[in-house]
Design a protein around this motif. Structure first.
Motif, short mmCIF file in Angstrom:
data_model
loop_
_atom_site.label_atom_id
_atom_site.label_comp_id
_atom_site.label_asym_id
_atom_site.label_seq_id
_atom_site.Cartn_x
_atom_site.Cartn_y
_atom_site.Cartn_z
N VAL A 1 0.89 -1.27 0.02
CA VAL A 1 0.13 -0.13 0.01
C VAL A 1 0.90 1.35 0.14
O VAL A 1 1.71 1.44 0.99
CB VAL A 1 -0.89 -0.15 1.30
CG1 VAL A 1 -1.85 1.22 1.08
CG2 VAL A 1 -1.78 -1.23 1.20
N GLY A 2 0.67 2.11 -1.03
CA GLY A 2 1.48 3.54 -0.99
C GLY A 2 1.16 4.33 0.15
O GLY A 2 -0.03 4.32 0.46
N LEU A 3 2.09 4.75 0.98
CA LEU A 3 2.00 5.53 1.87
C LEU A 3 2.41 7.05 1.57
O LEU A 3 3.83 7.25 1.39
CB LEU A 3 2.91 5.11 3.09
CG LEU A 3 2.76 5.89 4.35
CD1 LEU A 3 1.22 5.70 5.00
CD2 LEU A 3 3.58 5.17 5.35
N PRO A 4 1.65 8.00 1.17
CA PRO A 4 1.83 9.19 0.85
C PRO A 4 2.34 10.23 2.07
O PRO A 4 1.68 11.03 2.43
CB PRO A 4 0.59 9.94 0.34
CG PRO A 4 -0.44 9.05 0.98
CD PRO A 4 0.13 7.83 1.32
N LEU A 5 3.61 10.17 2.54
CA LEU A 5 4.09 11.04 3.46
C LEU A 5 4.39 12.24 2.93
O LEU A 5 4.68 12.39 1.55
CB LEU A 5 5.45 10.26 4.14
CG LEU A 5 5.31 9.02 4.81
CD1 LEU A 5 6.55 8.33 5.01
CD2 LEU A 5 4.25 9.03 5.99
N ASN A 6 4.51 13.24 3.82
CA ASN A 6 5.08 14.56 3.28
C ASN A 6 6.77 14.36 2.95
O ASN A 6 7.28 13.61 3.58
CB ASN A 6 4.69 15.54 4.24
CG ASN A 6 3.36 16.08 4.60
OD1 ASN A 6 2.39 16.13 3.52
ND2 ASN A 6 2.86 16.10 5.83
N LEU A 7 7.13 15.40 2.32
CA LEU A 7 8.62 15.61 1.84
C LEU A 7 9.30 15.28 3.19
O LEU A 7 10.51 14.34 3.08
CB LEU A 7 9.02 16.52 1.05
CG LEU A 7 8.69 16.43 -0.47
CD1 LEU A 7 9.15 17.66 -1.10
CD2 LEU A 7 8.98 15.10 -1.03
N ASP A 8 9.12 15.63 4.37
CA ASP A 8 10.15 15.78 5.55
C ASP A 8 9.51 14.40 6.40
O ASP A 8 10.27 14.38 7.43
CB ASP A 8 9.61 16.88 6.44
CG ASP A 8 8.31 17.08 7.05
OD1 ASP A 8 7.23 16.29 6.79
OD2 ASP A 8 7.92 17.91 7.82
N GLY A 9 8.81 13.68 5.66
CA GLY A 9 8.46 12.35 6.17
C GLY A 9 7.42 12.24 7.38
O GLY A 9 7.04 11.37 8.09
N SER A 10 6.77 13.54 7.64
CA SER A 10 5.74 13.51 8.31
C SER A 10 4.27 13.07 7.86
O SER A 10 4.29 12.82 6.76
CB SER A 10 5.41 14.96 8.92
OG SER A 10 5.02 15.95 8.00
N GLU A 11 3.38 12.80 8.73
CA GLU A 11 2.14 12.20 8.34
C GLU A 11 1.29 13.19 7.62
O GLU A 11 1.35 14.71 8.24
CB GLU A 11 1.47 11.25 9.55
CG GLU A 11 2.36 10.28 10.16
CD GLU A 11 1.84 9.01 9.19
OE1 GLU A 11 1.01 8.84 8.57
OE2 GLU A 11 2.61 8.14 9.09
N SER A 12 0.30 12.94 6.96
CA SER A 12 -0.71 13.90 6.60
C SER A 12 -2.06 13.28 6.61
O SER A 12 -2.07 11.93 6.89
CB SER A 12 -0.36 14.32 4.98
OG SER A 12 -0.40 13.09 4.17
N PRO A 13 -3.13 13.95 6.39
CA PRO A 13 -4.46 13.30 6.48
C PRO A 13 -4.47 12.01 5.51
O PRO A 13 -5.14 11.12 5.71
CB PRO A 13 -5.50 14.36 6.16
CG PRO A 13 -4.79 15.56 6.44
CD PRO A 13 -3.43 15.25 6.28
N ARG A 14 -3.84 12.36 4.22
CA ARG A 14 -3.86 11.03 3.24
C ARG A 14 -3.18 9.95 3.91
O ARG A 14 -3.56 8.75 3.59
CB ARG A 14 -3.32 11.72 1.93
CG ARG A 14 -4.10 12.66 1.25
CD ARG A 14 -5.34 12.04 0.45
NE ARG A 14 -5.21 10.88 -0.21
CZ ARG A 14 -6.08 9.61 0.10
NH1 ARG A 14 -7.07 9.71 0.99
NH2 ARG A 14 -5.97 8.58 -0.52
N SER A 15 -2.09 9.96 4.32
CA SER A 15 -1.15 8.79 4.74
C SER A 15 -1.82 8.22 6.10
O SER A 15 -2.06 7.06 6.17
CB SER A 15 0.31 9.48 5.29
OG SER A 15 0.41 10.44 6.19
N GLN A 16 -2.77 8.87 6.84
CA GLN A 16 -3.29 8.41 7.92
C GLN A 16 -4.58 7.48 7.27
O GLN A 16 -5.01 6.46 7.92
CB GLN A 16 -3.99 9.55 9.04
CG GLN A 16 -2.86 10.35 9.70
CD GLN A 16 -3.42 11.39 10.31
OE1 GLN A 16 -4.59 11.56 10.46
NE2 GLN A 16 -2.29 12.08 11.18
N SER A 17 -5.12 8.20 6.33
CA SER A 17 -6.24 7.24 5.39
C SER A 17 -5.67 5.87 5.06
O SER A 17 -6.33 4.94 5.09
CB SER A 17 -6.78 8.07 4.63
OG SER A 17 -7.77 7.37 3.85
N SER A 18 -4.51 5.99 4.45
CA SER A 18 -3.80 4.92 3.91
C SER A 18 -3.55 3.89 4.83
O SER A 18 -3.52 2.72 4.61
CB SER A 18 -2.44 5.26 2.96
OG SER A 18 -2.74 6.03 1.91
#
Length: 98
Positions: A54-71
């Protein structure tokens, strides 16, 4: 089976056992989660899939975003279909472009 989980669709791709190449598979138009999961289960069975990435769309700095939490939540909800690996996809666009 690679999964690109979006809000409207789930893109899927099948790869060989050596992870050297992948091909697009089924595009699932999202409806109710249980229907989406049933389509994934059918694809997994038909293609004898050994695991899910499953692709995990992290922010460039490695932090979580709402999309990564959803994934992450999606990955937890499909764990019963097979082993799940979350894949950091921060640099995937640049890699494909190169």
């Amino acid at each position: 089976l690679g999964l690109d989980v979006g809000t409207k669709t789930i893109g899927t791709a099948l790869c060989d056992a050596g992870w050297s190449s992948a091909s697009p598979a089924l595009l699932i138009r999202r409806t109710k989660f249980q229907r989406d999961k049933a389509q994934l289960a059918d694809l997994i069975l038909r293609q004898q899939v050994a695991g899910l990435v499953v692709g995990l769309p992290l922010n460039l700095d490695g932090s979580e975003s709402p999309r990564s939490q959803s994934s992450r939540a999606f990955a937890r909800n499909v764990e019963d279909l097979g082993p799940v690996l979350l894949w950091d996809e921060r640099w995937s666009t640049q890699a494909v472009t190169r």
